[in-house]
Design a protein around this motif. Sequence first.
Motif, PDB file in Angstrom:
ATOM      1  N   GLY A   1       0.815  -1.209   0.000  1.00  0.00           N
ATOM      2  CA  GLY A   1       0.000   0.000   0.000  1.00  0.00           C
ATOM      3  C   GLY A   1       0.846   1.256   0.000  1.00  0.00           C
ATOM      4  N   TYR A   2       1.916   1.262   0.786  1.00  0.00           N
ATOM      5  CA  TYR A   2       2.799   2.420   0.866  1.00  0.00           C
ATOM      6  C   TYR A   2       3.461   2.698  -0.482  1.00  0.00           C
ATOM      7  N   PHE A   3       4.146   1.691  -1.020  1.00  0.00           N
ATOM      8  CA  PHE A   3       4.859   1.903  -2.280  1.00  0.00           C
ATOM      9  C   PHE A   3       3.895   2.013  -3.464  1.00  0.00           C
ATOM     10  N   GLY A   4       2.780   1.301  -3.405  1.00  0.00           N
ATOM     11  CA  GLY A   4       1.785   1.411  -4.461  1.00  0.00           C
ATOM     12  C   GLY A   4       1.175   2.803  -4.525  1.00  0.00           C
ATOM     13  N   MET A   5       0.887   3.392  -3.379  1.00  0.00           N
ATOM     14  CA  MET A   5       0.321   4.738  -3.367  1.00  0.00           C
ATOM     15  C   MET A   5       1.367   5.761  -3.824  1.00  0.00           C
ATOM     16  N   HIS A   6       2.618   5.577  -3.416  1.00  0.00           N
ATOM     17  CA  HIS A   6       3.683   6.456  -3.920  1.00  0.00           C
ATOM     18  C   HIS A   6       3.757   6.383  -5.439  1.00  0.00           C
ATOM     19  N   ALA A   7       3.740   5.176  -5.982  1.00  0.00           N
ATOM     20  CA  ALA A   7       3.841   5.007  -7.432  1.00  0.00           C
ATOM     21  C   ALA A   7       2.615   5.578  -8.139  1.00  0.00           C
ATOM     22  N   LEU A   8       1.434   5.328  -7.601  1.00  0.00           N
ATOM     23  CA  LEU A   8       0.212   5.846  -8.210  1.00  0.00           C
ATOM     24  C   LEU A   8       0.189   7.368  -8.184  1.00  0.00           C
ATOM     25  N   TRP A   9       0.615   7.943  -7.076  1.00  0.00           N
ATOM     26  CA  TRP A   9       0.656   9.400  -6.957  1.00  0.00           C
ATOM     27  C   TRP A   9       1.631   9.986  -7.976  1.00  0.00           C
ATOM     28  N   ARG A  10       2.809   9.383  -8.060  1.00  0.00           N
ATOM     29  CA  ARG A  10       3.826   9.863  -9.008  1.00  0.00           C
ATOM     30  C   ARG A  10       3.335   9.733 -10.444  1.00  0.00           C
ATOM     31  N   TRP A  11       2.708   8.607 -10.777  1.00  0.00           N
ATOM     32  CA  TRP A  11       2.174   8.405 -12.113  1.00  0.00           C
ATOM     33  C   TRP A  11       1.136   9.478 -12.440  1.00  0.00           C
ATOM     34  N   HIS A  12       0.280   9.778 -11.480  1.00  0.00           N
ATOM     35  CA  HIS A  12      -0.749  10.787 -11.696  1.00  0.00           C
ATOM     36  C   HIS A  12      -0.126  12.176 -11.924  1.00  0.00           C
ATOM     37  N   VAL A  13       0.875  12.518 -11.151  1.00  0.00           N
ATOM     38  CA  VAL A  13       1.537  13.823 -11.304  1.00  0.00           C
ATOM     39  C   VAL A  13       2.219  13.914 -12.667  1.00  0.00           C
TER      40      VAL A  13
END
Length: 175
Positions: free
Chosen positions: A147-159
């Motif tokens: 969840g931690y790394f997945g949310m980081h990756a999803l956030w970065r992808w969105h940005v």
Amino acid sequence: MAKKLIRRYLPDPHKIRAHKHLRLFGTLLHDPNLWHLNRRSVAGAFAIGLFMAFVPMPFQMIPAAALAISFRVNLPIAVALVWITNPVTMAPIFYSCYRLGAWVIDTPVQEVEFQISWEWITTELVRVWKPFLLGSLLVSTVCAIAGYFGMHALWRWHVIREWERRRLRRTRKKT
């Protein structure tokens, strides 16, 4: 991230501060970091919420809130994610945790008929507590990390996607 979408579903911070079960945290709830929606805060909240969701204990929301306050991550998200294990999903999730724990320590899976009674707790749970707790700890840890790394990756992808959209809009305006 989609802050507008997330904010739409998050409760008002003033209502949360006034909640009777969270009053025990007092002025700690006034920390603005508990209400921010940024990559660090949301990813940390996902880790805490997912970890506590699979810990087999009653009132998981209180330790999730305490951890969110301690780590200064988004409180509403951490507390809301605990509800992954709710009265409807609890039995299959915890049975899966038990089976995983039994597989890891190489013990045979025993048939368990769940009943809400003190007699069941004293007889059945005593037989299966080791693999059950081990499985719960493993699932909690893996889900928290994912969840931690997945949310980081999803956030970065969105940005990055938003940057690309802005760049394309700018180049279209110039031509």
